[in-house]
Write a protein that holds these residues in place. Structure first.
Motif, short mmCIF file in Angstrom:
data_model
loop_
_atom_site.label_atom_id
_atom_site.label_comp_id
_atom_site.label_asym_id
_atom_site.label_seq_id
_atom_site.Cartn_x
_atom_site.Cartn_y
_atom_site.Cartn_z
N GLU A 145 0.83 -1.20 0.00
CA GLU A 145 0.00 0.00 0.00
C GLU A 145 0.86 1.24 0.00
N ASN A 146 0.55 2.19 -0.90
CA ASN A 146 1.10 3.54 -0.84
C ASN A 146 2.62 3.60 -0.88
N LEU A 149 -20.15 -7.21 1.54
CA LEU A 149 -19.71 -6.44 2.71
C LEU A 149 -20.72 -6.57 3.84
N THR A 150 -21.98 -6.79 3.49
CA THR A 150 -22.98 -7.03 4.53
C THR A 150 -22.70 -8.36 5.24
N GLY A 192 -19.59 -8.74 12.38
CA GLY A 192 -18.71 -7.86 13.15
C GLY A 192 -17.28 -7.81 12.62
N VAL A 193 -17.10 -8.14 11.34
CA VAL A 193 -15.75 -8.15 10.76
C VAL A 193 -15.50 -6.80 10.09
N ASN A 194 -14.49 -6.08 10.58
CA ASN A 194 -14.16 -4.75 10.07
C ASN A 194 -13.27 -4.85 8.84
N LEU A 195 -13.61 -4.05 7.83
CA LEU A 195 -12.83 -4.00 6.60
C LEU A 195 -11.81 -2.88 6.75
N THR A 196 -10.52 -3.16 6.52
CA THR A 196 -9.53 -2.09 6.68
C THR A 196 -8.97 -1.62 5.34
N ARG A 197 -9.27 -2.36 4.27
CA ARG A 197 -8.78 -1.94 2.96
C ARG A 197 -9.56 -2.66 1.89
N ILE A 198 -9.83 -1.96 0.77
CA ILE A 198 -10.49 -2.60 -0.36
C ILE A 198 -9.94 -1.98 -1.63
N GLU A 199 -9.72 -2.81 -2.63
CA GLU A 199 -9.26 -2.30 -3.92
C GLU A 199 -9.77 -3.21 -5.02
N SER A 200 -10.49 -2.61 -5.99
CA SER A 200 -10.93 -3.40 -7.13
C SER A 200 -9.81 -3.43 -8.15
N ALA A 221 -20.17 -7.38 7.70
CA ALA A 221 -20.67 -6.48 8.74
C ALA A 221 -21.53 -7.23 9.75
#
Lengths: 329, 329
Positions: free
Chosen positions: B75-76, B231-232, B238-246, B235
């Protein structure tokens, strides 16, 4: 004189995209290839194409009124950093895209004039390009070693100046440099593409064509389910997501940024309504433009389904209005 | 002899990250800085760190058994293409991350030994690095012009070989090259970071620590609402998404790929259950590893909420089992 900046140097895929985009965004102009010896490329309608060192610098020139537009890669670029384009978009004064184009990632191999192919010992190119032609090089120039250059255009210069025997370049470089064309249409992966956009200060946006794209960046709280909620706002309005990318926020204080590309134009009710819904849910929503999709209108594309057509929105709104005015439902 | 490859060249941020990650993934080894004249860096526990030209080449070496692991930016990144890492991950034989590290993007400025600062006329660096120190250069070396190099390490070499007066580099370069340190901790944006992962063939995964990350790539049909549905599924557990990239799929036949980073470890029931749900909904789900988060455990981090704790999953499952066995509900 309209000055259009692109992520340089000259002779790369981005310049190639800039020529297409300028012709599209400034009808009546025609990108000229004649003045390949000058840094600024004059076109028929007083449009000048000029390379910039970084996307940030180009955007600053537009913000200060010294240039009119910027062309930069936004996805899967061979050269130049796409994350850098996104970060620049978010940091700069508001800019909006008004046109996009998609180029196939196909390279041209150029060599020292007169040099027999079997004598090619060194091949210069950008490391990202090298990664995409490795199999081709192994099959066609097995004896050659790869030399890194800062761009595919710089690689052509290395050959001109005698520091490499051949270069893997963008097709445009073959028109620019007096080198032998060894091969065209070179790519290990046949269907890789790079997309580019022309961006300028907000103002009149392109009219809807029926096959448009809308780009936004949203900032949201970092909690479970935030993004699912946002995407559901799009889905219930029949708005298709064509790209998503999260980027760390500068402050890291529990918020996240997402760059989203949507099918449709802000002038369509389902898109406008979805953006209004995001505005209610997000810390911030920034509009990055509505513009014709590069792949154009496909007759097989379905019209927006009835519940989210402009007519359905208008009918439903006037029904609610009539209720407010006391009509029977 | 364990051979660990990183995206080269030597002396960059990626080598710096590789030294941290090797120490973490191979306890008992210690990355040595002593043999800066050799390409391969020997460490205490028979681990050799070696630069690779591309992430793809490095991964092929691991797949063929000639190397044990790969370190690459995800990332970045300042240098190297992060999209290239993602594409390589998807194209290669299955590899999983077992460790990550995050480096602040802070540069060191090196100059020709003995040269007064006021005499610095040219500064070499990678274009992405240049974009991140532009303000600093304008303030401290206003007379200097920027020269592009293929990496921050190559920039240091340009100075050593007399082709530039100064270089903007990764901090590690100051230990490698006999140059004067003009400034350290240089960055226009104070809190930019780059993250790196150590990846190897699937096998024993790191034990859960309570502060872990899970990486996956999913391929889904291109239709409205697909991603919101996925993503639902996360959710509601209770699983948090910290990054997404298509990322565009290679075949472009109406399908999309998304790279997702989630909080939690596959050994936690809510994560395992979410992955099973995605498996039911997606064309394909590929597991890219569960590993300790670089930022470690924050005492302020809440435990998973009760409805999605491991105990709640176990209790609910045995309740359903008991119903199947004829017990009263």
């Amino acid at each position: 004189m309209r000055r259009i900046l692109y992520l340089g140097p000259e002779g790369t895929f981005t310049e190639q995209a800039a020529r297409v985009l300028v012709t599209r965004a400034y009808p009546g102009s025609a990108a000229s290839d004649s003045s390949s010896d000058s840094e600024a490329q004059r076109t028929a309608a007083d449009v000048v194409l000029e390379p910039a060192v970084t996307v940030q610098i180009a955007m600053r020139e537009v913000a200060s009124g010294h240039a009119e537009a910027v062309v930069a890669p936004v996805e899967n670029s061979v050269e130049g950093s796409v994350p850098a384009t996104l970060d620049a978009l978010d940091a700069a004064d508001p800019m909006v895209a008004v046109a996009e184009t998609v180029l196939p990632v196909r390279f041209t191999v150029l060599a020292t004039p007169g040099l027999p192919i079997d004598d090619i010992r060194t091949v210069a190119t950008h490391p990202h390009a090298a990664a995409q032609v490795r199999q081709w090089l192994a099959g066609h120039l097995p004896a050659a070693s790869i030399v890194s250059s800062t761009s595919t255009a710089a690689a052509a210069l290395e050959v001109l100046e005698g520091r490499a025997d051949a270069a893997v370049t963008a097709p445009l470089a073959a028109q620019r440099y007096p080198l032998d064309v060894v091969a065209t249409d070179v790519a290990d992966v046949r269907d890789a593409v790079t997309s580019f956009r022309l961006m300028r200060l907000p103002g009149r946006m392109p009219a809807p064509t029926g096959a448009d794209r809308t780009a936004i960046v949203v900032t949201v709280d970092d909690r479970v389910g935030t993004l699912a909620d946002l995407l559901t706002e799009l889905a219930v309005r029949g708005v298709n997501l064509t790209r998503i990318e999260s980027r760390p926020t500068r402050d890291r204080l529990g918020s996240y940024r997402f760059f989203l590309d949507l099918d449709g134009h802000l002038a369509e009710r389902r898109v406008a309504d979805a953006l209004a819904a995001l505005r209610r849910r997000c810390q911030a929503v920034r509009f990055l433009g509505s513009f014709p999709r590069a792949d154009g209108h496909d007759p097989a594309d379905p019209a927006p389904p009835e519940p989210v057509s402009d007519a359905a929105f208008a009918e439903a709104e006037s029904w609610v209005q009539s209720l407010l005015e006391g009509s029977p439902s």
